[in-house]
Design an enzyme around this catalytic site. Structure first.
Site, PDB file in Angstrom:
ATOM      1  N   ARG A  81     -19.248  46.761 -14.538  1.00 19.29           N
ATOM      2  CA  ARG A  81     -19.797  47.872 -15.331  1.00 19.29           C
ATOM      3  C   ARG A  81     -18.986  48.215 -16.584  1.00 19.29           C
ATOM      4  O   ARG A  81     -19.564  48.409 -17.650  1.00 19.29           O
ATOM      5  CB  ARG A  81     -20.002  49.116 -14.464  1.00 19.29           C
ATOM      6  CG  ARG A  81     -21.003  48.895 -13.307  1.00 19.29           C
ATOM      7  CD  ARG A  81     -21.329  50.168 -12.549  1.00 19.29           C
ATOM      8  NE  ARG A  81     -22.123  51.078 -13.328  1.00 19.29           N
ATOM      9  CZ  ARG A  81     -21.679  52.126 -13.978  1.00 19.29           C
ATOM     10  NH1 ARG A  81     -20.414  52.474 -13.885  1.00 19.29           N
ATOM     11  NH2 ARG A  81     -22.467  52.867 -14.702  1.00 19.29           N
ATOM     12  N   GLY A 107     -29.909  54.337  -5.415  1.00 20.77           N
ATOM     13  CA  GLY A 107     -28.831  53.478  -4.952  1.00 20.77           C
ATOM     14  C   GLY A 107     -27.500  54.158  -5.246  1.00 20.77           C
ATOM     15  O   GLY A 107     -26.767  54.598  -4.368  1.00 20.77           O
ATOM     16  N   ARG A 108     -27.255  54.319  -6.547  1.00 28.13           N
ATOM     17  CA  ARG A 108     -25.964  54.803  -7.025  1.00 28.13           C
ATOM     18  C   ARG A 108     -25.489  56.085  -6.355  1.00 28.13           C
ATOM     19  O   ARG A 108     -24.356  56.183  -5.907  1.00 28.13           O
ATOM     20  CB  ARG A 108     -26.071  55.033  -8.542  1.00 28.13           C
ATOM     21  CG  ARG A 108     -24.775  55.360  -9.227  1.00 28.13           C
ATOM     22  CD  ARG A 108     -25.012  55.724 -10.704  1.00 28.13           C
ATOM     23  NE  ARG A 108     -25.965  54.843 -11.328  1.00 28.13           N
ATOM     24  CZ  ARG A 108     -25.668  53.678 -11.907  1.00 28.13           C
ATOM     25  NH1 ARG A 108     -24.413  53.291 -11.959  1.00 28.13           N
ATOM     26  NH2 ARG A 108     -26.609  52.917 -12.437  1.00 28.13           N
ATOM     27  N   GLU A 163     -35.869  56.321  -4.418  1.00 32.54           N
ATOM     28  CA  GLU A 163     -35.216  55.042  -4.163  1.00 32.54           C
ATOM     29  C   GLU A 163     -33.887  54.982  -4.908  1.00 32.54           C
ATOM     30  O   GLU A 163     -33.682  54.142  -5.766  1.00 32.54           O
ATOM     31  CB  GLU A 163     -36.145  53.872  -4.538  1.00 32.54           C
ATOM     32  CG  GLU A 163     -36.756  54.000  -5.907  1.00 32.54           C
ATOM     33  CD  GLU A 163     -37.805  52.934  -6.234  1.00 32.54           C
ATOM     34  OE1 GLU A 163     -38.548  52.514  -5.337  1.00 32.54           O
ATOM     35  OE2 GLU A 163     -37.852  52.534  -7.403  1.00 32.54           O
ATOM     36  N   CYS A 190     -11.151  34.918 -19.144  1.00 32.11           N
ATOM     37  CA  CYS A 190     -10.928  34.538 -20.537  1.00 32.11           C
ATOM     38  C   CYS A 190     -12.026  35.151 -21.394  1.00 32.11           C
ATOM     39  O   CYS A 190     -12.789  34.452 -22.072  1.00 32.11           O
ATOM     40  CB  CYS A 190     -10.899  33.023 -20.668  1.00 32.11           C
ATOM     41  SG  CYS A 190      -9.624  32.292 -19.631  1.00 32.11           S
TER      42      CYS A 190
HETATM   43  C1  LIG Z   1     -31.963  49.859  -9.756  1.00 26.43           C
HETATM   44  C2  LIG Z   1     -33.171  50.518  -9.235  1.00 26.43           C
HETATM   45  C3  LIG Z   1     -33.068  51.608  -8.381  1.00 26.43           C
HETATM   46  C4  LIG Z   1     -31.760  52.254  -8.035  1.00 26.43           C
HETATM   47  O1  LIG Z   1     -31.141  52.766  -9.168  1.00 26.43           O
HETATM   48  P1  LIG Z   1     -29.830  53.688  -8.988  1.00 26.43           P
HETATM   49  O2  LIG Z   1     -29.414  53.940 -10.407  1.00 26.43           O
HETATM   50  O3  LIG Z   1     -28.857  52.868  -8.248  1.00 26.43           O
HETATM   51  O4  LIG Z   1     -30.244  54.894  -8.265  1.00 26.43           O
HETATM   52  C5  LIG Z   1     -34.225  52.126  -7.864  1.00 26.43           C
HETATM   53  N1  LIG Z   1     -35.425  51.600  -8.167  1.00 26.43           N
HETATM   54  C6  LIG Z   1     -35.567  50.551  -8.984  1.00 26.43           C
HETATM   55  C7  LIG Z   1     -36.916  50.028  -9.263  1.00 26.43           C
HETATM   56  C8  LIG Z   1     -34.447  49.968  -9.548  1.00 26.43           C
HETATM   57  O5  LIG Z   1     -34.583  48.936 -10.361  1.00 26.43           O
END
Ligand SMILES: *Cc1c(COP(=O)(O)O)cnc(C)c1O
Length: 422
Positions: free
Chosen positions: A310, A274-275, A272, A341
Site C-alpha cells: 500500500r 474488508g478493511r 461487504e 530494486c
Molecule cells: C474491495 C471490495 C470490497 C472491500 O473493500 P474494503 O475497502 O476492504 O472494505 C467490497 N466489495 C467489493 C466489490 C470490492 O471490490
C-alpha cells in the site's frame, strides 16, 4: 507524540520472534471478534443484516472461520475466493459473488454453490444464462456515474469500470423479471477507505431511492440492498474510526423515510467490508537490517513492499512503532525501506521516529487487510508467514512463509544444461 496500542508486550513479541522469524503478519483474534460484534450490534435494528467479509482483504481460512463464527458471510470475486469460502463452510447465500470481467467457470462455481450473483454489467445476463443459467435471486451493481463522487483509491465513478448505469439498471431488472426471476437485490460500491460516516448514509439513501423507483416502474420486489464495503480505518494516529452508530442511525432514518413509508419493508441491508473488519488488527513485524546515511537517512528492514504494497502503490500512510522506543523522542527523520530494486519500496518517507538501531523490531500497523493479500514475488521476494494471536494469548501459525521451492515450483529446469550444484 501519539502512539497506537499493541496487543502484545515487547517481551511477548520477542518470544514470538524466537519461534517465528521476521518478517510476518500477526492478527489479533480478540480485536477482530470484538470489532465484528460492534458492527453487528450497530445494525441490529436491520431485519436480516449481514456483513459479507471481502475475502480479498485477508484470504486466510482461519480468519474466515473466525468471521463465520461471528455470523459473517463471504464476499468473493474470483474462483479461488469461492473455493476458499467453500472450504471454510461458507456456502449458499452466505456468499456474495461480486465480480467483474467474470470468466464463465467462475459463474458456474458461484451458481453451484448457490451464491448470490451480483452482476457487474447488463451484457452479463446473456453470458450468465449461456454458461451457468439464470439463478432464482439476482443482484446488479449500480455505478452512479456523475451522481456521486468517489475517492482517491477507487476513483471517480464515471471513470470506474464497475457496474451498470442508472438507465441500464431498469432494463436489466425488466429482463430478469421476464426470465422469471422473483428475488432481487441492488448493490453499489463507490468508495474505498472512506472515513466520513455520511458517505455511507448517502450511499444507502441513493440505493433506497432506486429501490423505490425500480420497484414501481418494473413491478418487482427487492429483498435487499448491498451498500458495499469501503468503510475506512484510522491509519493515522490522529484519525478517528468511522462511528458505526452514526452510519446506522442515518441509514435507519432514510430507511423509514423511503422504504417503510413506501410500503417496501422489510428490506434487508447488507455490506461487504474488508478493511474495517480486520485492517486495524493486523501488524507487520520486521527487523532492522541496515542503517544508511547518504543524502537522506535510511532504515532498511527485512520486510519489503512484497509484504505490504500500500505505501508504495498509493503512497498510503501506515503508522510505525519501534518496539521498546514508544516513549523516546521522535526526533529523527528516516525513510523506512525494503530491499526491492524499486525506489518506491518504502514503508515511510521522511517519518519522525526515535533513533533506530540495527536489530530493532519495527511494527507496521494496520496491515490486517490488503496487506499480505497484495503480496507478490517480484525480485524473488517470498511472501511471509501469517500468525494468529489467539484470544487465550497463544500464537498459531496460520500460513507458513513461502520457500524458494515454492517460488521455483512453476519453473522447468529440465531442459537446462547448466551445471547446478545440488
Ligand atoms: C474491495 C471490495 C470490497 C472491500 O473493500 P474494503 O475497502 O476492504 O472494505 C467490497 N466489495 C467489493 C466489490 C470490492 O471490490
Amino acid at each position: 507524540m501519539t502512539t497506537k496500542r499493541l496487543p502484545f508486550t515487547k517481551e511477548q513479541l520477542e518470544a514470538i520472534i524466537e519461534q517465528y522469524p521476521t518478517p510476518f503478519h500477526i492478527y489479533d483474534e480478540r480485536g477482530i471478534r470484538a470489532n465484528a460484534k460492534r458492527l453487528t450490534q450497530a445494525f441490529s435494528w436491520v431485519p436480516g443484516f449481514k456483513e459479507y467479509f471481502a475475502v480479498k482483504a485477508t484470504p486466510n481460512p482461519y480468519l474466515l472461520n473466525i468471521l463465520k463464527e461471528e455470523g459473517f458471510g463471504a464476499d468473493c470475486s474470483s474462483l479461488p475466493e469461492l473455493l476458499l469460502a467453500e472450504r471454510v463452510g461458507i456456502v449458499g447465500e452466505d456468499i456474495m459473488f461480486t465480480s467483474n470481467d467474470t470468466p464463465a467457470e467462475e459463474f458456474r462455481k458461484a451458481m453451484e454453490l448457490g451464491a448470490i450473483i451480483n452482476l457487474d454489467d447488463i451484457s452479463h445476463i446473456a453470458y450468465l444464462e449461456e454458461h451457468a443459467g439464470i439463478p432464482e435471486l439476482i443482484c446488479f451493481r449500480y455505478n452512479p456515474g456523475p451522481l456521486k463522487q468517489g475517492n482517491a483509491i477507487i476513483g471517480n465513478p464515471e471513470e470506474a469500470k464497475y457496474g451498470l448505469t442508472r438507465k441500464q439498471l431498469f432494463e436489466a431488472y425488466q429482463i430478469m423479471k421476464e426470465k422469471g426471476v422473483k428475488r432481487f437485490g441492488l448493490h453499489t460500491m463507490v468508495a474505498s477507505n472512506e472515513l466520513d460516516p455520511n458517505y455511507f448514509v448517502e450511499t444507502a439513501r441513493i440505493l433506497f431511492e432506486l429501490v423505490v423507483e425500480i420497484s414501481k416502474e418494473v413491478g418487482i420486489k427487492f429483498e435487499f440492498i448491498n451498500i458495499g464495503g469501503g468503510i475506512g480505518i484510522p491509519y493515522r494516529p490522529e484519525q478517528q474510526p468511522v462511528n458505526l452508530e452514526t452510519v446506522s442511525q442515518g441509514i435507519k432514518k432514510a430507511y423509514e423515510e423511503l422504504i417503510v413509508a413506501n410500503g417496501l419493508a422489510p428490506l434487508r441491508i447488507v455490506m461487504e467490508n474488508g478493511r474495517m473488519i480486520t485492517g486495524p488488527y493486523g501488524y507487520l513485524v520486521a527487523k532492522v537490517l541496515h542503517k544508511k546515511e547518504i543524502y537522506k537517512n535510511y532504515v532498511g528492514l527485512d520486510a519489503c513492499m512484497a509484504n505490504l504494497m500500500r505505501p508504495g502503490m498509493y503512497g498510503a500512510y501506515h503508522h510505525i512503532t519501534v518496539v521498546g522506543k514508544e516513549d523516546w523522542p521522535h526526533d529523527r527523520i528516516y525513510d523506512v525501506t525494503g530491499s526491492l530494486c524499486e525506489n518506491n519500496d518504502k514503508f515511510a518517507i521522511d517519518r519522525n521516529l526515535p533513533e533506530i538501531n540495527r536489530n530493532d523490531i519495527v511494527i507496521i500497523h494496520d496491515t490486517g487487510a490488503h496487506g499480505h493479500a497484495m503480496g507478490f514475488n517480484y525480485n524473488g521476494k517470498l511472501r511471509s508467514a501469517e500468525l494468529l494471536l489467539k484470544e487465550d494469548g497463544t500464537v498459531q501459525l496460520i500460513r507458513r512463509a513461502e520457500t524458494i521451492d515454492d517460488l521455483f515450483a512453476t519453473l522447468d529446469f529440465s531442459g537446462i544444461k547448466a551445471v547446478v550444484a545440488k
